[in-house]
Design an enzyme around this catalytic site. Structure first.
Site, PDB file in Angstrom:
ATOM      1  N   LYS A 105      46.215  -9.034  41.089  1.00 56.66           N
ATOM      2  CA  LYS A 105      46.942  -7.969  40.388  1.00 56.66           C
ATOM      3  C   LYS A 105      48.371  -7.801  40.910  1.00 56.66           C
ATOM      4  O   LYS A 105      49.032  -6.814  40.600  1.00 56.66           O
ATOM      5  CB  LYS A 105      46.183  -6.649  40.530  1.00 56.66           C
TER       6      LYS A 105
ATOM      7  N   PRO B 261      46.223  -1.284  35.640  1.00 56.98           N
ATOM      8  CA  PRO B 261      46.384  -2.672  35.185  1.00 56.98           C
ATOM      9  C   PRO B 261      45.512  -3.634  36.001  1.00 56.98           C
ATOM     10  O   PRO B 261      45.502  -3.565  37.223  1.00 56.98           O
ATOM     11  CB  PRO B 261      47.864  -2.963  35.427  1.00 56.98           C
ATOM     12  N   GLU B 262      44.771  -4.475  35.318  1.00 56.94           N
ATOM     13  CA  GLU B 262      43.960  -5.505  35.970  1.00 56.94           C
ATOM     14  C   GLU B 262      44.629  -6.851  35.677  1.00 56.94           C
ATOM     15  O   GLU B 262      45.720  -6.892  35.128  1.00 56.94           O
ATOM     16  CB  GLU B 262      42.515  -5.432  35.448  1.00 56.94           C
TER      17      GLU B 262
ATOM     18  N   ARG C  77      32.767   4.498  41.120  1.00 56.74           N
ATOM     19  CA  ARG C  77      33.465   4.078  39.893  1.00 56.74           C
ATOM     20  C   ARG C  77      32.533   4.263  38.716  1.00 56.74           C
ATOM     21  O   ARG C  77      31.343   3.953  38.771  1.00 56.74           O
ATOM     22  CB  ARG C  77      33.870   2.607  39.977  1.00 56.74           C
TER      23      ARG C  77
END
Ligand SMILES: [Zn+2]
Length: 261
Positions: free
Chosen positions: A55, A2-3, A249
């Site tokens: 976040k 979740p961002e 990433r």
């Protein structure tokens, strides 16, 4: 993971169910989710407000603050049925909230005020002007993509929204931050604000199993133009979206629209 838009969606869906409620008990069902003392601090406290910084979800209590970080797979489910992945349960004077987390990276912390790690976060894109953002960017030497993921530089973006913002601003993920001119930096700032706002309006992106506090999935994943679209045509020019690894990433971009300059 979740961002900012997903955490904000959880916040908005949970807020009406927890604001003003008394925590009768915080049941901890896993050792890693919280220090044992957190349950003692939470019991008998009233939730005054549910906020968010980056976040992190911030439960402001009548005494102290509970900070919840969902990390990879954490979920807060209002009146959810406890299951094998339920790591904590907030028993309220009306209803309950289950903290479910398959991967167990999520955490609940208590502190008298905002924890230091939250205080150290950089500004959210909405909170600074384009000129301020351009100045911050100009001062940095590294590649722009890892910088957007650095929560102390700017809070809230993860892999999805960093890739989407760079795509919209036509900036190569490996472009050195300090070499991005003022006009392009302002464009990137606008792209971040726009992407985050659109994603919040769509209830976030449901890539794996993300849902909000009432179990609903988000729909912004269908609007992604770069993230997760390796080999698919760029919406602007038709070139295949490319995937590279930047700072460990996976990173998605259009090699034609987003050239190194
Ligand atoms: Zn393109």
């Amino acid at each position: 993971m979740p961002e900012l838009p997903e955490v904000e969606t959880v916040r908005r869906s949970l807020e009406p169910h927890v604001t003003g409620r008394l925590i009768r008990e915080l049941v901890l069902r896993a050792r890693r989710v919280a220090a044992p003392s957190v349950a003692g601090h939470a019991a008998g406290r009233r939730i005054l407000r549910l906020g968010r910084v980056g976040k992190y979800l911030i439960f402001e209590l009548d005494q102290g603050v509970l900070t919840v970080h969902l990390r990879m797979t954490g979920k807060l489910l209002h009146n959810g049925a406890p299951g094998p992945y339920t790591r904590a349960i907030f028993e309220l004077d009306r209803g309950s909230v289950c903290f479910d987390d398959t991967r167990q990276f999520g955490r609940i912390e208590w502190a008298a005020g905002l924890p230091a790690r939250v205080q150290k976060l950089g500004p959210e894109p909405f909170a600074i002007s384009a000129a301020e953002f351009a100045a911050r960017l100009h001062a940095r030497r590294g590649a722009v993509k890892p910088l957007l993921l650095n929560q102390q530089f700017v809070a809230g973006l993860g892999n999805i929204y960093a890739d989407e913002s760079l795509y919209r601003a036509r900036i190569h993920p490996l472009q050195t931050a300090g070499t991005i001119g003022a006009a392009r930096a302002r464009h990137l700032h606008a792209a971040m604000v726009e992407v985050l706002n659109e994603a919040i309006a769509a209830g976030g992106s449901s890539i794996s199993d993300y849902v909000n506090a009432t179990g609903e999935a988000g729909t912004f994943q269908v609007a992604h133009q770069a993230y997760g679209r390796t080999g698919k045509p760029c919406a602007r020019c038709g070139t295949a979206i490319q995937r590279i690894v930047v700072g460990q990433r996976s990173t998605h971009f259009c090699p034609r629209c987003q050239r190194l300059q």
